[in-house]
Write a protein that holds these residues in place. Structure first.
Motif, PDB file in Angstrom:
ATOM      1  N   CYS A  93       1.987 110.419  78.680  1.00 43.70           N
ATOM      2  CA  CYS A  93       1.989 109.297  79.681  1.00 43.70           C
ATOM      3  C   CYS A  93       1.345 108.126  79.346  1.00 43.70           C
ATOM      4  N   ILE A  94       0.607 108.371  78.131  1.00 43.07           N
ATOM      5  CA  ILE A  94      -0.256 107.107  77.885  1.00 43.07           C
ATOM      6  C   ILE A  94       0.588 106.111  77.408  1.00 43.07           C
ATOM      7  N   THR A  95       1.754 106.269  76.778  1.00 42.72           N
ATOM      8  CA  THR A  95       2.726 105.108  76.117  1.00 42.72           C
ATOM      9  C   THR A  95       3.745 105.113  77.062  1.00 42.72           C
ATOM     10  N   ILE A  96       4.285 104.011  77.140  1.00 44.06           N
ATOM     11  CA  ILE A  96       5.247 103.463  78.182  1.00 44.06           C
ATOM     12  C   ILE A  96       6.506 104.364  77.589  1.00 44.06           C
ATOM     13  N   ILE A  97       6.822 104.586  76.330  1.00 47.56           N
ATOM     14  CA  ILE A  97       8.029 105.437  75.926  1.00 47.56           C
ATOM     15  C   ILE A  97       7.798 106.801  76.378  1.00 47.56           C
ATOM     16  N   GLY A  98       6.442 107.213  76.376  1.00 45.13           N
ATOM     17  CA  GLY A  98       6.450 108.761  76.791  1.00 45.13           C
ATOM     18  C   GLY A  98       6.430 109.256  78.140  1.00 45.13           C
TER      19      GLY A  98
END
Length: 128
Positions: A93-98
Motif C-alpha cells: 500500500c506504500i505505492t499507488i500501483i500496489g
C-alpha cells in the motif's frame, strides 16, 4: 484486468506467501493427525498464488470439528501467516500501483486465520 493483477501479485508477494503456506502444509502433513490442516494449507497456497478472480465462501454446514480445527490452526500457524499478509499488505500500500494488491493481501487475513470450513471459488460462481 484480473490477469494483470494476478501477475503483479505473483511477482511482488504471491510466491512468498504461497511458500509460507506450503511450508506450513508440509509440517502439518508430516504429523499424521494434522493432515487436514496440511490439505487446507495447500489449498490456501494455491489461492495465495492467484487470488484475483476467486473468493472465499464459508460453508454453512461446517460444524464443531471445523471450529476446533480452526482454533488449533490459529494458535500454531494462522497468526504467523496473518502477520505475513498484514506486513505484505502494508508494504504494497506504500505505492499507488500496489494499493489493490495490498487490499487483496488484507482480504486474505481471515482465511489465513480460519481456513477450515471455507471453499475457494471463482467470483463468477460465488454464492451470496
Amino acid at each position: 484486468m484480473k490477469t494483470i493483477l494476478n501477475i503483479l501479485w505473483l511477482l511482488l508477494c504471491g510466491l512468498w506467501m504461497a511458500l509460507g503456506y506450503v511450508v506450513a502444509g508440509i509440517i502439518c502433513c508430516i504429523l499424521i493427525i494434522t493432515i487436514p490442516f496440511g490439505i487446507a494449507s495447500f489449498r490456501m497456497a494455491n489461492y495465495a498464488l492467484w487470488p484475483f478472480g476467486r473468493t472465499v465462501v464459508r460453508n454453512p454446514e461446517a460444524g464443531t470439528p471445523s471450529l476446533i480445527g480452526n482454533v488449533i490452526w490459529l494458535i500454531f500457524a494462522g497468526i504467523w501467516l496473518a502477520i505475513g499478509h498484514i506486513t505484505t499488505g502494508i508494504a504494497l500500500c506504500i505505492t499507488i500501483i500496489g494499493i489493490p494488491l495490498g487490499i487483496a493481501s488484507f482480504k486474505m487475513v481471515p482465511i489465513s486465520l480460519l481456513p477450515l470450513g471455507v471453499q475457494i471459488v471463482s467470483t463468477d460462481d460465488a454464492r451470496i
